[in-house]
Motif scaffolding. Structure first.
Motif, PDB file in Angstrom:
ATOM      1  N   GLY A 213     -17.301 -58.808 -84.806  1.00  0.00           N
ATOM      2  CA  GLY A 213     -17.955 -58.968 -86.093  1.00  0.00           C
ATOM      3  C   GLY A 213     -19.376 -58.443 -86.045  1.00  0.00           C
ATOM      4  N   GLY A 214     -20.155 -58.744 -87.076  1.00  0.00           N
ATOM      5  CA  GLY A 214     -21.525 -58.264 -87.098  1.00  0.00           C
ATOM      6  C   GLY A 214     -22.274 -58.727 -88.331  1.00  0.00           C
ATOM      7  N   VAL A 215     -23.476 -58.192 -88.491  1.00  0.00           N
ATOM      8  CA  VAL A 215     -24.358 -58.545 -89.608  1.00  0.00           C
ATOM      9  C   VAL A 215     -24.726 -57.275 -90.364  1.00  0.00           C
ATOM     10  CG1 VAL A 215     -26.597 -59.511 -90.262  1.00  0.00           C
ATOM     11  CG2 VAL A 215     -25.302 -60.536 -88.381  1.00  0.00           C
ATOM     12  N   ILE A 216     -24.649 -57.327 -91.681  1.00  0.00           N
ATOM     13  CA  ILE A 216     -25.025 -56.212 -92.547  1.00  0.00           C
ATOM     14  C   ILE A 216     -26.320 -56.568 -93.268  1.00  0.00           C
ATOM     15  CG2 ILE A 216     -24.385 -54.895 -94.612  1.00  0.00           C
ATOM     16  CD1 ILE A 216     -21.442 -55.310 -93.722  1.00  0.00           C
ATOM     17  N   GLU A 217     -27.289 -55.668 -93.219  1.00  0.00           N
ATOM     18  CA  GLU A 217     -28.530 -55.838 -93.973  1.00  0.00           C
ATOM     19  C   GLU A 217     -28.471 -54.958 -95.214  1.00  0.00           C
ATOM     20  OE1 GLU A 217     -33.190 -55.919 -92.885  1.00  0.00           O
ATOM     21  OE2 GLU A 217     -32.244 -53.954 -92.579  1.00  0.00           O
ATOM     22  N   CYS A 218     -28.887 -55.518 -96.348  1.00  0.00           N
ATOM     23  CA  CYS A 218     -28.876 -54.791 -97.616  1.00  0.00           C
ATOM     24  C   CYS A 218     -30.237 -54.941 -98.280  1.00  0.00           C
ATOM     25  CB  CYS A 218     -27.781 -55.344 -98.528  1.00  0.00           C
ATOM     26  SG  CYS A 218     -27.582 -54.450-100.090  1.00  0.00           S
ATOM     27  N   VAL A 219     -30.782 -53.834 -98.775  1.00  0.00           N
ATOM     28  CA  VAL A 219     -32.095 -53.847 -99.417  1.00  0.00           C
ATOM     29  C   VAL A 219     -32.000 -53.163-100.776  1.00  0.00           C
ATOM     30  CG1 VAL A 219     -34.526 -53.210 -99.213  1.00  0.00           C
ATOM     31  CG2 VAL A 219     -33.220 -53.762 -97.153  1.00  0.00           C
ATOM     32  N   ALA A 220     -32.558 -53.799-101.787  1.00  0.00           N
ATOM     33  CA  ALA A 220     -32.631 -53.226-103.130  1.00  0.00           C
ATOM     34  C   ALA A 220     -34.077 -52.857-103.415  1.00  0.00           C
ATOM     35  CB  ALA A 220     -32.110 -54.222-104.163  1.00  0.00           C
ATOM     36  N   TYR A 221     -34.340 -51.564-103.602  1.00  0.00           N
ATOM     37  CA  TYR A 221     -35.683 -51.060-103.868  1.00  0.00           C
ATOM     38  C   TYR A 221     -35.886 -50.863-105.374  1.00  0.00           C
ATOM     39  CZ  TYR A 221     -35.700 -49.969 -98.853  1.00  0.00           C
ATOM     40  OH  TYR A 221     -35.639 -50.046 -97.487  1.00  0.00           O
ATOM     41  N   GLY A 222     -37.123 -51.037-105.815  1.00  0.00           N
ATOM     42  CA  GLY A 222     -37.448 -50.810-107.221  1.00  0.00           C
ATOM     43  C   GLY A 222     -37.109 -51.971-108.134  1.00  0.00           C
ATOM     44  N   VAL A 223     -36.856 -53.149-107.576  1.00  0.00           N
ATOM     45  CA  VAL A 223     -36.508 -54.323-108.395  1.00  0.00           C
ATOM     46  C   VAL A 223     -37.779 -54.846-109.080  1.00  0.00           C
ATOM     47  CG1 VAL A 223     -35.504 -56.633-108.400  1.00  0.00           C
ATOM     48  CG2 VAL A 223     -34.656 -54.903-106.796  1.00  0.00           C
ATOM     49  N   PRO A 224     -37.772 -54.990-110.393  1.00  0.00           N
ATOM     50  CA  PRO A 224     -38.973 -55.485-111.065  1.00  0.00           C
ATOM     51  C   PRO A 224     -39.191 -56.970-110.813  1.00  0.00           C
ATOM     52  CG  PRO A 224     -37.179 -55.262-112.639  1.00  0.00           C
ATOM     53  CD  PRO A 224     -36.685 -54.684-111.341  1.00  0.00           C
ATOM     54  N   ALA A 225     -40.425 -57.407-110.940  1.00  0.00           N
ATOM     55  CA  ALA A 225     -40.726 -58.828-110.838  1.00  0.00           C
ATOM     56  C   ALA A 225     -40.198 -59.566-112.061  1.00  0.00           C
ATOM     57  CB  ALA A 225     -42.233 -59.041-110.698  1.00  0.00           C
ATOM     58  N   GLY A 226     -39.807 -60.816-111.867  1.00  0.00           N
ATOM     59  CA  GLY A 226     -39.437 -61.670-112.993  1.00  0.00           C
ATOM     60  C   GLY A 226     -37.963 -61.846-113.255  1.00  0.00           C
ATOM     61  N   LEU A 227     -37.087 -61.252-112.429  1.00  0.00           N
ATOM     62  CA  LEU A 227     -35.643 -61.433-112.621  1.00  0.00           C
ATOM     63  C   LEU A 227     -35.183 -62.715-111.937  1.00  0.00           C
ATOM     64  CD1 LEU A 227     -34.065 -57.897-112.010  1.00  0.00           C
ATOM     65  CD2 LEU A 227     -34.692 -58.962-114.183  1.00  0.00           C
TER      66      LEU A 227
END
Length: 368
Positions: A213-227
């Motif tokens: 098994g393992g670990v997946i890292e996910c990053v979302a760029y450009g997300v606005p503040a306030g969601l």
């Protein structure tokens, strides 16, 4: 069986691993969003089985057929509906599992809950095969988010009992070199050396009739503040809910996650500075989320994926019909490691959660 997700965006999955087809519906997508079907097919190919020795030998085209919702390459405002036909199935490989449940799999709990009426072949509705329609919907969500400047990427952060580690993604801003490397390396990793080591480890487990098994890292760029919202509808809650719908996911964390428990407040806190007349955190231990609400930095999260439970080694099980202990050797075609194919699934899950939150916050009119 709850197979529906979302508030403003309503996403539903249907089908079983060996049913004639699997599919999804996606309601609430604004009209006029361009959908590049060739790009979508390329995204699905990253998840599809049978493309590499590190995955199952089952090979499926995973070519979605859109029944509604897209006209001339644009969303038309109607619910989007798509099916993916199953072709390369061998249901007879699963006959024994009706009476001998696989350790680590949902066979026995499903037997209790559905009183023997569940579809056993290929794992039925519990199969990772159902992540294909999730990626259809998530692939469309990714393209929709790109029109608003959001970009999502994932990679294998850690793999196997030895903890083979990849280079983390930049938690502050997108690094084009890193993002290109993920798609170019033998496995979805930033580091080519890590990808090579991980691939060798998966092949070793396959040779031993075992899995990792393992670990997946996910990053979302450009997300606005306030969601997002506090309490039960925060961005962590929204992502975690869909992530835990992915078979084999056993843990989810955000930012530094569980490591925060070993830090002082002065170490864990992300200090602020004014940038372009707006407060901006100078580090991202929080993973871009505070109080369930995005703070303007990238959303960073990870999901832990367990080793594939269907392995070729003899395992201790029971014979339900005879009421006695039994040995089980799992037949059929199975991944020695689910993690590489789950990387685009993490991206799809994140995209659906963020698109739902964005539509709920701004409504469909802002997408015109």
């Amino acid at each position: 069986m709850a197979s529906t997700y979302g508030n403003a965006l309503r996403f539903s999955i249907f089908g079983q691993s060996h049913s004639p087809a699997i599919g999804c519906s996606l309601d609430g997508v604004p009209a006029g969003i361009p959908v590049d079907l060739d790009r979508l097919q390329g995204f699905l190919a990253r998840r599809a089985p049978g493309r590499d020795e590190t995955s199952t030998a089952r090979r499926e085209a995973d070519a979605p057929e859109f029944i509604a919702g897209i006209t001339d390459g644009l969303t038309n405002g109607a619910p989007i509906a798509a099916i993916i036909r199953n072709g390369n199935t061998r249901s007879q490989d699963y006959d024994e599992l009706r009476r001998k449940p696989r350790p680590g799999h949902a066979d026995w709990p499903a037997q209790v809950k559905y009183r023997g009426h569940q579809d056993v072949a290929g794992g039925g509705h519990f199969s990772g095969r159902l992540t294909a329609p999730l990626c259809v919907a998530g692939g469309i969500a990714l393209q929709a988010l790109e029109t608003r400047g959001l970009r999502i990427a994932a990679h294998i952060a850690l793999l196997g009992p030895e903890g083979i580690a990849d280079t983390p993604l930049d938690p502050m801003k997108p690094n084009e070199v890193e993002l290109a490397a993920i798609l170019a390396n033998p496995l979805p990793c930033v580091s080519a050396a890590a990808a090579t080591r991980m691939r060798s480890r998966i092949m070793a487990a396959k040779g031993d009739l075992d899995s990792v098994g393992g670990v997946i890292e996910c990053v979302a760029y450009g997300v606005p503040a306030g969601l997002g919202d506090p309490m039960f509808d925060g961005i962590e809650n929204r992502i975690a809910r869909i992530a835990f719908g992915i078979p084999a996911v056993k843990g989810v964390e955000f930012g530094v996650g569980f490591a925060a428990a070993r830090l002082l407040g002065s170490q864990n806190n992300d200090p602020y500075r004014m940038e372009d007349a707006v407060p901006r955190p100078q580090s991202n231990n929080a993973g871009g989320i505070l109080g369930g609400i995005t703070d303007g930095l990238p959303v960073v999260w990870r999901m832990a994926v367990k080793p594939t439970p269907s392995i070729g080694k003899p395992q201790m099980s029971v014979d339900i019909e005879r009421g006695e202990d039994a040995e089980l050797v799992v037949r059929g075609r199975h991944d020695p490691c689910i993690v590489p194919r789950a990387v685009p699934v993490a991206e799809a899950a994140c995209a659906l959660a963020l698109l739902d939150a964005l539509l709920e916050s701004e409504g469909t009119a802002s997408w015109a």
